[in-house]
Design a protein around this motif. Structure first.
Motif, short mmCIF file in Angstrom:
data_model
loop_
_atom_site.label_atom_id
_atom_site.label_comp_id
_atom_site.label_asym_id
_atom_site.label_seq_id
_atom_site.Cartn_x
_atom_site.Cartn_y
_atom_site.Cartn_z
N VAL B 114 37.40 39.01 -28.29
CA VAL B 114 37.54 38.28 -27.04
C VAL B 114 38.07 39.27 -26.01
O VAL B 114 39.09 39.92 -26.24
N SER B 115 37.35 39.42 -24.90
CA SER B 115 37.79 40.36 -23.87
C SER B 115 37.93 39.63 -22.55
O SER B 115 37.00 38.96 -22.10
N LEU B 116 39.09 39.78 -21.95
CA LEU B 116 39.32 39.24 -20.61
C LEU B 116 38.92 40.33 -19.62
O LEU B 116 39.53 41.39 -19.57
N VAL B 117 37.85 40.07 -18.85
CA VAL B 117 37.27 41.08 -17.98
C VAL B 117 37.68 40.76 -16.55
O VAL B 117 37.16 39.83 -15.96
N ASP B 118 38.65 41.50 -16.02
CA ASP B 118 39.01 41.28 -14.63
C ASP B 118 38.49 42.44 -13.79
O ASP B 118 37.84 43.32 -14.31
N ASP B 119 38.81 42.43 -12.50
CA ASP B 119 38.18 43.35 -11.55
C ASP B 119 37.93 44.74 -12.13
O ASP B 119 36.80 45.13 -12.34
N ASP B 120 39.00 45.52 -12.34
CA ASP B 120 38.76 46.83 -12.92
C ASP B 120 39.69 47.05 -14.12
O ASP B 120 40.20 48.13 -14.32
N SER B 121 39.92 45.97 -14.87
CA SER B 121 40.72 46.12 -16.08
C SER B 121 40.12 45.25 -17.17
O SER B 121 39.23 44.43 -16.92
N GLU B 122 40.58 45.44 -18.37
CA GLU B 122 40.07 44.67 -19.49
C GLU B 122 41.16 44.58 -20.54
O GLU B 122 41.83 45.57 -20.83
N SER B 123 41.38 43.39 -21.09
CA SER B 123 42.26 43.29 -22.25
C SER B 123 41.52 42.54 -23.34
O SER B 123 40.83 41.57 -23.07
N SER B 124 41.65 43.01 -24.57
CA SER B 124 40.86 42.47 -25.66
C SER B 124 41.71 42.20 -26.88
O SER B 124 42.74 42.83 -27.09
N VAL B 125 41.25 41.25 -27.68
CA VAL B 125 41.75 41.07 -29.04
C VAL B 125 40.53 41.17 -29.94
O VAL B 125 39.55 40.45 -29.76
N ILE B 126 40.57 42.12 -30.87
CA ILE B 126 39.40 42.40 -31.71
C ILE B 126 39.80 42.21 -33.16
O ILE B 126 40.81 42.74 -33.60
N ARG B 127 38.99 41.44 -33.89
CA ARG B 127 39.23 41.30 -35.33
C ARG B 127 38.02 41.84 -36.08
O ARG B 127 36.90 41.41 -35.86
N TRP B 135 44.07 45.41 -27.06
CA TRP B 135 43.87 46.53 -26.14
C TRP B 135 44.12 46.04 -24.71
O TRP B 135 43.69 44.94 -24.34
N SER B 136 44.84 46.83 -23.94
CA SER B 136 45.02 46.53 -22.53
C SER B 136 44.71 47.79 -21.74
O SER B 136 45.39 48.80 -21.90
N HIS B 144 48.05 47.16 -33.18
CA HIS B 144 47.30 47.06 -34.42
C HIS B 144 48.05 46.21 -35.43
O HIS B 144 49.28 46.26 -35.51
N ALA B 145 47.32 45.39 -36.17
CA ALA B 145 47.92 44.61 -37.25
C ALA B 145 46.92 44.52 -38.38
O ALA B 145 45.71 44.58 -38.16
N GLU B 253 34.18 47.30 -33.71
CA GLU B 253 34.90 48.51 -34.14
C GLU B 253 35.79 48.98 -33.00
O GLU B 253 35.38 49.03 -31.85
N PHE B 254 37.01 49.29 -33.36
CA PHE B 254 37.92 49.81 -32.33
C PHE B 254 38.69 50.99 -32.90
O PHE B 254 39.31 50.90 -33.96
N THR B 255 38.62 52.11 -32.22
CA THR B 255 39.42 53.27 -32.58
C THR B 255 40.24 53.62 -31.35
O THR B 255 39.66 53.85 -30.30
N PRO B 256 41.54 53.58 -31.46
CA PRO B 256 42.33 53.87 -30.26
C PRO B 256 42.02 55.28 -29.75
O PRO B 256 42.04 56.22 -30.55
N PRO B 257 41.67 55.42 -28.48
CA PRO B 257 41.33 56.73 -27.96
C PRO B 257 42.55 57.65 -27.94
O PRO B 257 43.70 57.18 -27.94
#
Lengths: 284, 359
Positions: B114-127, B135-136, B144-145, B253-257
């Motif tokens: 689930v990604s909250l897509v705002d103007d020029d930002s994004e926060s997500s919860v990925i399972r 991610w914010s 991470h959990a 898939e998410f790998t923290p940059p």
């Protein structure tokens, strides 16, 4: 080859020559070159300001595009578009659009242009084409100038997308080029509004100012929360959506809607410009 | 003379054509944009509300990618940034005002994003399986959990693991106090949907009705509208695009940059990011169903944050047998913050809140 084909070929050839000469005139004008240099200088200025603040307070880094520049110079291309999209790029297009018809009329060259065996519609299409090319050049100069300045000042590396994934340098530059092209479609649509205004007057300055005012007015309306029902219909509302190219997977909904709005505005105002121009008395 | 007439006619014809082209262009763009809204309601096999709800509860899709638009109009002004204390709380608060875009991907119960897509930002919860990432982009932070592999669906707090279970529970909770009616059909995101109206029976509820839109082929809910007592829309969450094909595995898939701060969250913290064990407020509920009132005792009477204090002081002062406090009144939710550090929240009239506080 039949005679008709020959005539058509000659016509196409003539239009091509007219288009080339129009582009040559546009790019050769000193004020346009200065305008382009200003667009470039502005990203350099932003880059230097960011460099100074990064040297004063190293390590502090926010998440928006402008503060992301401190970590990676390529972001300055995106940041440059964000900064110049509201005023400077529309202003540059307004100058070009003001010149398009009113400039020729003011200099007295419009009637000579029409003496040549060139239809009015064809002339207007050439003018519109030159405006589109001008919009692309403007947006590209900002994006490329941003990358150039950013890489010199901050260095380059893989980008972090808004979704938190890593993008290679080539991928980042490709997305930046697409973002600049998307911004250019919006600017070209504003250029068509300017082209229409340019057919209404013989004073290029008046046309330029009016077009720039329309652009600013649209941004002001877009910022008033009470008018949110109107926002989706405003030309500029989805211009900043180019940042959606920095998401993974790329988020196209807003960009596609923006392209539709840009095309609709462009088509309607080009048609209005033609309606006005084809019946216009050319007295000077 | 004749030639002149001819050219005059020709000019008039071209002018007519020109005007026609413009009118056609305008009409085309208008109809294109309104087409979805104006399309006639689809004819679907009739279902009773119970049948429909049962199908919703058992609905299962292999995968889905959707974009939702969330609108809130609670009569609140846009919140100033910097209040709310916790970052997660603040991002939750921003959802209370304005318009937001939410992108959702699912592939079975094990994979979701689930990604909250705002103007020029994004926060997500990925399972992704037993890996959970948050991610914010604004804070450039990842969390991470790891979910216990043996009990992959059991969450510590008993939160529902699937949307169907959540709806099932919701219906059980509101069942007796709700009037459920089927209300024809419509379109959401270009797909035919059934419409269901859930209306609270209790007159003290601020919620007038909840309209639920259920996809006619998959029975997945594609949106809802919450109307207040006056019939005005207070909150809506509607899909704008839906695709029921399984999304590419890479989406989950998410790998923290490199260079991004990663915090390890324990599973409990990820469910309740704002309440740490030390300061978790004592809570009790009064009433049932739609008119449940939550009374919490925060234990503190001091508001330290200057912005929050100014905001609190701007709220109307109220008092009664239960004490004194401030009332935050919106079209859908009322909140009373008492001077002795208690908070009462509910989608009910303020009198109901006072009654709950007096208990």
């Amino acid at each position: 080859m039949s005679a008709a084909e020959k005539t058509r070929e000659r016509r196409v050839h003539r239009s091509g020559r007219l288009f080339a000469s129009e582009l040559g005139l546009m790019c050769g004008r000193r004020r346009n070159q200065v305008g382009l240099a200003t667009l470039f200088a502005l990203v350099v200025l932003v880059g230097v300001a960011l460099k100074v603040s990064a040297m004063r307070r190293p390590g502090s880094r926010g998440g928006d595009l402008v503060s992301a520049v401190a970590g990676n110079g390529i972001y300055l291309g995106f940041a440059g578009l964000t900064i110049e999209i509201a005023l400077f790029l529309p202003l540059a297009v307004s100058v070009l659009a003001g010149d398009a018809v009113a400039g020729e009329a003011n200099q007295g060259t419009l009637r000579y242009l029409l003496l040549a065996p060139v239809g009015r519609l064809r002339l207007l299409v050439v003018k519109a084409g030159a405006l589109i090319v001008g919009s692309v050049i403007g947006a590209m100069v900002v994006a490329a100038g941003g990358v150039l300045t950013g890489v010199v000042l901050f260095g380059a590396g893989p980008l972090i997308s808004l979704s938190g994934t890593q993008l290679s340098v080539a991928d980042g530059l490709w997305r930046l080029a697409l973002a600049a092209l998307y911004v250019a479609t919006g600017l070209a649509a504003l250029g068509m509004i300017g082209l229409f205004i340019s057919t209404l007057t013989e004073q290029p300055i008046a046309a330029t100012v009016a077009t720039a005012m329309v652009g600013t007015l649209l941004w002001v309306l877009d910022a008033v929360p009470q008018l949110d029902w109107l926002h989706p219909w405003l030309l500029v509302d989805r211009w900043p959506a180019f940042v959606d190219l920095l998401r993974e997977p790329v988020f196209l909904d807003r960009i596609v809607a923006g392209l539709g709005i840009n095309a609709a505005y462009g088509a309607v105002f080009f048609a209005l410009a033609w309606l006005r121009f084809r019946g216009k008395d050319i007295t000077s | 003379m004749k030639a002149q007439q001819q050219s005059e006619t020709r000019r008039r014809t071209t002018r007519l054509i020109g005007a026609g082209v413009i009118v056609a262009l305008l009409l085309a763009s208008l109809t294109g944009l309104f087409a979805r809204g104006a399309a006639a309601d689809p004819t679907l096999p009739p279902l009773t509300p119970t049948e429909l709800l049962n199908r919703v509860a058992t609905a299962q899709v292999d995968g889905m990618s959707a974009t939702f638009t969330q609108r809130s109009d609670l009569g609140l002004p846009a919140l100033p940034s910097g209040i709310g204390g916790g970052d997660e709380l603040q991002s939750a608060l921003t959802l209370l005002t304005g318009t937001h875009t939410i992108r959702v991907w699912t592939a079975g119960p094990q994979h979701s994003r689930v990604s909250l897509v705002d103007d020029d930002s994004e926060s997500s919860v990925i399972r992704n399986g037993n890996q959970v990432w948050t991610w914010s982009s604004e804070q450039q932070k990842a969390g991470h959990a790891t979910i216990d592999a043996k009990t992959p669906t059991a969450r510590p707090t008993g939160a529902p693991s699937t949307p169907a279970e959540a709806i099932d529970r919701l219906l059980k909770a509101i069942g007796p106090s709700t009037e459920v009616t089927a209300s024809g059909t419509g379109y959401v995101a270009g797909r035919p949907v059934y419409q269901l109206i859930l209306a609270p029976k209790d007159a003290a509820s601020l919620i007038g009705q909840v309209r639920l839109f259920v996809d006619a082929t998959t029975y997945v809910p594609l949106g809802l509208r919450v109307l207040d007592r006056g019939g005005a829309e207070a909150v809506s969450l509607l899909a704008s695009t839906v695709d029921f094909s399984v999304p590419a595995a890479g989406v989950f898939e998410f790998t923290p940059p490199a260079g991004v701060e990663v915090t390890e969250l324990d599973a409990k913290a990820s469910d309740h990011p704002t309440g740490t064990a030390k300061s978790r407020p004592e809570t009790k509920t009064v009433g049932t169903g739609w008119t449940t009132v939550l009374v919490a005792s925060t234990g503190t009477t001091k508001v330290t944050d200057a912005t929050a204090k100014a905001l609190l002081d701007s709220l109307p002062a109220v008092s009664g047998a239960w004490g004194r406090g401030r009332l935050l009144s919106t079209s859908l939710v009322n909140v009373v913050l008492t001077d002795d550090g208690r908070v009462a929240v509910g989608a009910v009239t303020e009198d109901r809140l006072y009654a709950a506080l007096a208990r």
